[in-house]
Design an enzyme around this catalytic site. Structure first.
Site, PDB file in Angstrom:
ATOM      1  N   GLU A  32       5.835   3.787   7.295  1.00  0.00           N
ATOM      2  CA  GLU A  32       6.530   4.617   8.282  1.00  0.00           C
ATOM      3  C   GLU A  32       7.094   5.885   7.637  1.00  0.00           C
ATOM      4  O   GLU A  32       7.099   6.954   8.260  1.00  0.00           O
ATOM      5  CB  GLU A  32       7.651   3.817   8.949  1.00  0.00           C
ATOM      6  CG  GLU A  32       7.179   2.588   9.714  1.00  0.00           C
ATOM      7  CD  GLU A  32       6.125   2.905  10.761  1.00  0.00           C
ATOM      8  OE1 GLU A  32       6.154   4.010  11.328  1.00  0.00           O
ATOM      9  OE2 GLU A  32       5.256   2.047  11.007  1.00  0.00           O
ATOM     10  N   ASP A 100      -0.993   4.954   5.289  1.00  0.00           N
ATOM     11  CA  ASP A 100      -1.247   3.854   4.350  1.00  0.00           C
ATOM     12  C   ASP A 100      -1.326   4.382   2.919  1.00  0.00           C
ATOM     13  O   ASP A 100      -0.726   3.815   1.995  1.00  0.00           O
ATOM     14  CB  ASP A 100      -2.554   3.138   4.702  1.00  0.00           C
ATOM     15  CG  ASP A 100      -2.427   2.242   5.923  1.00  0.00           C
ATOM     16  OD1 ASP A 100      -1.284   1.945   6.322  1.00  0.00           O
ATOM     17  OD2 ASP A 100      -3.471   1.839   6.474  1.00  0.00           O
TER      18      ASP A 100
END
Length: 383
Positions: A32, A100
């Site tokens: 995040e 990611d």
């Protein structure tokens, strides 16, 4: 967990329980943070504005095509919408891949075990298998979990393995959340079984968390003496954790205060709160518990002064206004009680209820000239 505009990140308590290790939790947080660092929300909004022209172009072409073929016109309209939607889905999947990659680097730099990301993705894949198998890959907002796992595995294959031992705070917070998520009688029984099984693992960190969890269960069941004893055992277990850093969380002192308050021992609660305030001066929970202890001990004037000072420092904290209202109610100060409740409702965005409390405060027999002036000012501000 999800990222919000302005750099905020929301984390659901269920995520903390779903993560089996601190590195797994860190992997989601890092992901995040990657969204925030790469400004994905801002970029997505910008792309949406650009893509908004595609359906418009399709509509214009459809109008022109309608003269010769209604089928072609309909196809152009639907096609324009479909192209715009597919471009958004493609952007979303690319953003997830980028988050990611950035998140993995953040994890590594922070000293967490990067394999935690793979472990959590594996658990996520198991939980969402029935959903992802029913939806074509090109319609998903996220890349397939198998694809993400393969990408991360390839990236960490050349990295040195670094084992990360979970902190005691992580274990304690998971134990607390387990109770807070379900404190029904059945939930407490299930938690007790889980904590007792945890004790059998003979792991110092797990033992400390299990003792803490059992203490919280005992408190919820009204067994304050047992809760106090178990919490002391949890303290001893925390100190026994090898190479354990001092806890940076007020979770154990906070429970100690709650136990003494529940046991109707305000003097002990106040003593514990004083010690905790000195050790955790920035803890908002401890600050409010200190006020609770003052109120429980009948020290209403001290509580009022303390809460007023706190409310000046932390103007956007409705809990302080609730405690002030509780203090004023104990003192029989009706106007101030309802004024504080009005402030609390306003801070939570419930303006109709806030205005209703102002109306009650105005009619209170002890409302002073100053109170009436404040009520007038608040009504003008909130109406």
């Amino acid at each position: 967990a999800f990222a919000l505009p302005g750099g905020f990140i929301a984390v659901h308590s269920g995520l903390v329980l779903a993560a089996q290790t601190e590195s797994e939790l860190a992997s989601v947080m890092a992901h995040e943070i990657g969204h925030v660092a790469q400004r994905h929300i801002a970029r997505m909004l910008g792309k949406q504005r650009q893509d908004a022209l595609i359906p418009l172009a399709g509509l214009l072409l459809a109008v022109l095509a309608a003269r010769s073929s209604t089928d072609a016109s309909a196809a152009l309209m639907v096609g324009g919408e479909g192209v715009a939607m597919q471009r958004q889905l493609n952007f979303s999947r690319d953003a997830e891949r980028e988050a990611d990659r950035v998140g993995l680097q953040i994890m590594q730099d922070a000293g967490f075990d990067t394999s935690g990301m793979i472990a959590f993705f594996g658990r996520l894949q198991t939980a969402s298998r029935s959903y992802t198998e029913a939806v074509p890959a090109f319609l998903l907002t996220h890349p397939l979990t198998t694809e993400r796992i393969a990408d991360i595995e390839a990236r960490i294959s050349g990295l040195h393995y670094k084992q990360r031992v979970d902190s005691v705070d992580f274990q304690l917070i998971r134990a607390r959340l387990r109770i807070l998520q379900d404190d029904s009688p059945q939930g407490l029984r299930e938690a007790t079984v889980a904590f007792n099984n945890q004790l059998l693992q003979m792991n110092p960190g797990q033992t400390a968390a299990a003792k803490y969890g059992l203490a919280l269960v005992a408190l919820k069941q009204g067994a304050t003496d047992r809760a106090r004893s178990l919490l002391q055992e949890a303290r001893v277990a925390v100190r026994a954790v090898p190479a354990s850093e001092p806890s940076k969380n007020a979770i154990i002192p906070s429970l100690a205060i709650d136990i003494e308050l529940a046991a109707k021992r305000p003097a002990e609660a106040l003593k514990d709160a004083d010690i905790a305030r000195a050790r955790y001066p920035l803890s908002r929970g401890i600050a409010r518990q200190y006020a609770d202890a003052l109120i429980a001990g009948g020290r209403y004037d001290d509580a009022t002064q303390y809460l007023r000072d706190q409310a000046q420092l932390y103007r956007h904290e409705p809990q302080l206004q609730d405690l002030l209202a509780k203090t004023y109610a104990a003192q029989g100060k009706q106007a101030l009680q309802h004024l504080s409740l009005a402030e609390s409702y306003a801070l939570t965005g419930t303006l109709p209820a806030a205005l209703e409390q102002l109306s009650i405060a105005r009619k209170s027999p002890d409302a002073s000239f100053y109170d009436q002036a404040l009520i007038d000012a608040r009504e003008r501000e909130w109406q």
